[in-house]
Scaffold this motif. Structure first.
Motif, PDB file in Angstrom:
ATOM      1  N   ILE A 248       0.815  -1.078  -0.127  1.00  0.00           N
ATOM      2  CA  ILE A 248      -0.153   0.366   0.280  1.00  0.00           C
ATOM      3  C   ILE A 248       1.091   1.638  -0.611  1.00  0.00           C
ATOM      4  N   ARG A 249       1.859   1.578   0.980  1.00  0.00           N
ATOM      5  CA  ARG A 249       3.181   2.421   1.059  1.00  0.00           C
ATOM      6  C   ARG A 249       3.257   2.221  -0.887  1.00  0.00           C
TER       7      ARG A 249
ATOM      8  N   LEU B 228       1.761   6.963  -6.770  1.00  0.00           N
ATOM      9  CA  LEU B 228       0.499   7.556  -7.301  1.00  0.00           C
ATOM     10  C   LEU B 228       0.915   9.012  -6.976  1.00  0.00           C
ATOM     11  N   LYS B 229       2.035   9.142  -6.817  1.00  0.00           N
ATOM     12  CA  LYS B 229       1.908  10.287  -6.717  1.00  0.00           C
ATOM     13  C   LYS B 229       2.572  11.228  -7.720  1.00  0.00           C
ATOM     14  N   GLY B 230       1.800  12.400  -8.212  1.00  0.00           N
ATOM     15  CA  GLY B 230       1.433  13.040  -9.654  1.00  0.00           C
ATOM     16  C   GLY B 230       0.951  12.261 -10.270  1.00  0.00           C
TER      17      GLY B 230
ATOM     18  N   ILE C 104      -4.744  -4.281  -7.543  1.00  0.00           N
ATOM     19  CA  ILE C 104      -6.054  -3.050  -7.112  1.00  0.00           C
ATOM     20  C   ILE C 104      -6.607  -2.962  -5.859  1.00  0.00           C
ATOM     21  N   MET C 105      -6.511  -3.811  -4.690  1.00  0.00           N
ATOM     22  CA  MET C 105      -6.485  -3.356  -3.246  1.00  0.00           C
ATOM     23  C   MET C 105      -5.378  -2.345  -3.158  1.00  0.00           C
ATOM     24  N   ALA C 106      -4.759  -2.392  -2.716  1.00  0.00           N
ATOM     25  CA  ALA C 106      -3.348  -2.052  -2.252  1.00  0.00           C
ATOM     26  C   ALA C 106      -3.309  -0.683  -3.063  1.00  0.00           C
ATOM     27  N   GLY C 107      -3.544  -0.500  -4.390  1.00  0.00           N
ATOM     28  CA  GLY C 107      -3.719   1.246  -4.794  1.00  0.00           C
ATOM     29  C   GLY C 107      -5.414   1.548  -4.337  1.00  0.00           C
ATOM     30  N   GLN C 108      -6.172   0.952  -3.878  1.00  0.00           N
ATOM     31  CA  GLN C 108      -6.979   1.691  -3.481  1.00  0.00           C
ATOM     32  C   GLN C 108      -6.872   1.895  -1.783  1.00  0.00           C
ATOM     33  N   GLY C 109      -6.473   0.829  -1.163  1.00  0.00           N
ATOM     34  CA  GLY C 109      -5.780   1.094   0.142  1.00  0.00           C
ATOM     35  C   GLY C 109      -5.251   2.414   0.603  1.00  0.00           C
ATOM     36  N   THR C 110      -4.912   3.103   0.035  1.00  0.00           N
ATOM     37  CA  THR C 110      -4.375   4.585  -0.435  1.00  0.00           C
ATOM     38  C   THR C 110      -4.862   5.524   0.586  1.00  0.00           C
TER      39      THR C 110
ATOM     40  N   GLY D 144     -13.246  -4.052  -3.951  1.00  0.00           N
ATOM     41  CA  GLY D 144     -11.763  -3.525  -3.808  1.00  0.00           C
ATOM     42  C   GLY D 144     -11.544  -2.536  -2.817  1.00  0.00           C
ATOM     43  N   LEU D 145     -12.387  -1.027  -2.718  1.00  0.00           N
ATOM     44  CA  LEU D 145     -12.044  -0.298  -1.659  1.00  0.00           C
ATOM     45  C   LEU D 145     -11.538  -0.858  -0.586  1.00  0.00           C
ATOM     46  N   ILE D 146     -13.120  -1.091   0.129  1.00  0.00           N
ATOM     47  CA  ILE D 146     -13.402  -1.092   1.261  1.00  0.00           C
ATOM     48  C   ILE D 146     -12.275  -2.447   1.574  1.00  0.00           C
ATOM     49  N   ALA D 147     -12.273  -3.518   1.076  1.00  0.00           N
ATOM     50  CA  ALA D 147     -10.830  -4.860   1.124  1.00  0.00           C
ATOM     51  C   ALA D 147      -9.662  -4.046   1.517  1.00  0.00           C
ATOM     52  N   GLY D 148      -9.169  -3.140   0.595  1.00  0.00           N
ATOM     53  CA  GLY D 148      -8.091  -2.329   1.030  1.00  0.00           C
ATOM     54  C   GLY D 148      -7.584  -1.551   2.011  1.00  0.00           C
TER      55      GLY D 148
END
Length: 404
Positions: free
Chosen positions: A10-11, A17-19, A154-160, A183-187
């Protein structure tokens, strides 16, 4: 249980995703706080690039593909938001993309996806049918399939989203997340719980598409026969296997809201917060407004997951909402087909300080008695008491009215 996701994923996604994705605002709502007895903060993913949180997961996955995979392009199925996220990410990285969307997907989402550079194919009457078509095409072309939710990257991305919330609101008690495939709630839930924040994570599904809730109750994946809701972004017939495992372990509760409750939340967001939000995006706020989540006196973050609502749908929701709140009256009555009859009716209406939005005067319809005319009025009113005053006054003057 060993998930194929960890906090480092997630980190890393946040760095990637910066920028690319916006660090979206967290807006305190005095209005909704007063209405609910909680401190309500709105996480504005409806202002995210491509109009929803989906860009986070999509870019995280596509950016991590191997060169050989990138050369063959990517393919996805989506009702709209994931489609735009994949199309944008692929275009940004110079990769061809094909998106299969249901035939009934909102026109605005279809156009936006195409404008991002994707080849759009309309197939099936819902997400699940579009998904099967996309899988068939993937086998034919060899393109990499980018799942809308059941993928750990996908989950890691949404976890941001969780990482941002922890920076924006220390002391957060509850986070409310709309749920489709999960996906969103899982991450997000994984991030909050593994960081041992003590934050409760509550999912919200549409009453007409409660696949995750039904699966969670049964302890096994359940498929619902028909996902029917105005919240097309969460109209999923079956949750993902991977998301479901994480949801069962990390999500505290799941509740449902019906389409009328979602519509009211949409209208309130538009009027009170000046925010355009789609049906799925408003589901979380709808649940809080309807007191379906025990959160009074607590700090609550509600994720407004997307803002890609079709203009025609928004128009219908606004009109239905106004009618339900007593702020729009549609009445019909028969008048003598003679000079001055319409003027007399409108004069009576004007005495009650309501605005006439439209008038339809019909004297030729065979269903209307001879020497009569039917008049349909749409009136802007203040509330239900105002409506009752108008109808009572018209009745006292001999007018027989009915709503249409």
């Amino acid at each position: 249980m060993n998930e194929a996701i960890n906090l480092n994923d997630i980190r890393q996604a946040a760095e990637r995703l910066k920028g690319i994705a916006h660090y979206t605002p967290l807006d305190y709502s005095e209005t909704f706080s007063g209405m609910t007895g909680s401190s309500i903060y709105l996480k504005l993913e409806n202002m995210q690039k491509t109009g929803s949180f989906k860009i986070r997961g999509a870019f995280n996955v596509i950016a991590g593909l191997e060169e050989k995979e990138k050369e063959k392009g990517v393919i996805a199925a989506s009702a709209g938001n994931h489609a735009q996220g994949v199309a944008f990410a692929a275009a940004r990285l110079g990769i061809n993309s094909t998106i299969v969307m249901p035939k009934g997907a909102p026109i605005a989402k279809i156009i936006a996806t195409s404008n991002y550079g994707a080849e759009v194919i309309l197939a099936g009457n819902n997400y699940d049918e579009a998904y099967h078509r996309a899988i068939s095409l993937q086998k034919e072309t060899g393109a990499t399939y980018i799942h809308g939710f059941d993928d750990y990257k996908i989950m890691a991305g949404q976890g941001t989203v969780s990482l941002e919330l922890l920076e924006q609101l220390p002391g957060l008690d509850v986070v409310v997340v709309p749920v489709g495939g999960g996906g969103l709630i899982a991450g997000m839930a994984y991030a909050f719980k593994e960081l041992k924040t003590g934050i409760r994570v509550i999912g919200v599904q549409a009453k007409g598409a409660p696949a995750v809730l039904e699966s969670k109750k049964a302890g096994v994946l359940k498929t619902i026969a028909s996902a029917c809701t105005i919240a097309d972004g969460i109209a999923i017939g079956e949750p993902g296997r991977n998301t479901f495992k994480i949801i069962c372990r990390y999500v505290d509760d799941i509740v449902t809201v019906d389409d009328e409750e979602i519509s009211r939340a949409l209208l309130l967001l538009l009027e009170r917060s000046k925010l355009v939000v789609e049906g799925a995006g408003a589901a979380g706020l709808a649940a809080v407004l309807q007191d379906k989540i025990a959160c009074r006196g607590q700090r609550v973050a509600v994720i407004l997951t997307g803002g890609n609502i079709d203009s025609n749908m928004m128009s219908v929701i606004i009109e239905r909402g106004l009618i339900k709140d007593g702020r729009l009256l549609r009445i019909s009555c028969l008048l003598p087909d003679s000079p001055g009859s319409l003027e007399k009716l409108l004069t009576e209406v004007s005495h009650h300080n309501c605005n006439v939005i439209s008038i339809t005067h019909d004297r030729t319809n065979p269903d209307i008695p001879l020497k009569k005319a039917r008049v349909d009025l749409i009136l802007e009113t203040r509330n239900w008491d105002h409506i009752l005053q108008i109808k009572k006054a018209l009745e006292e003057r001999g007018y027989i009215t009915k709503e249409f």
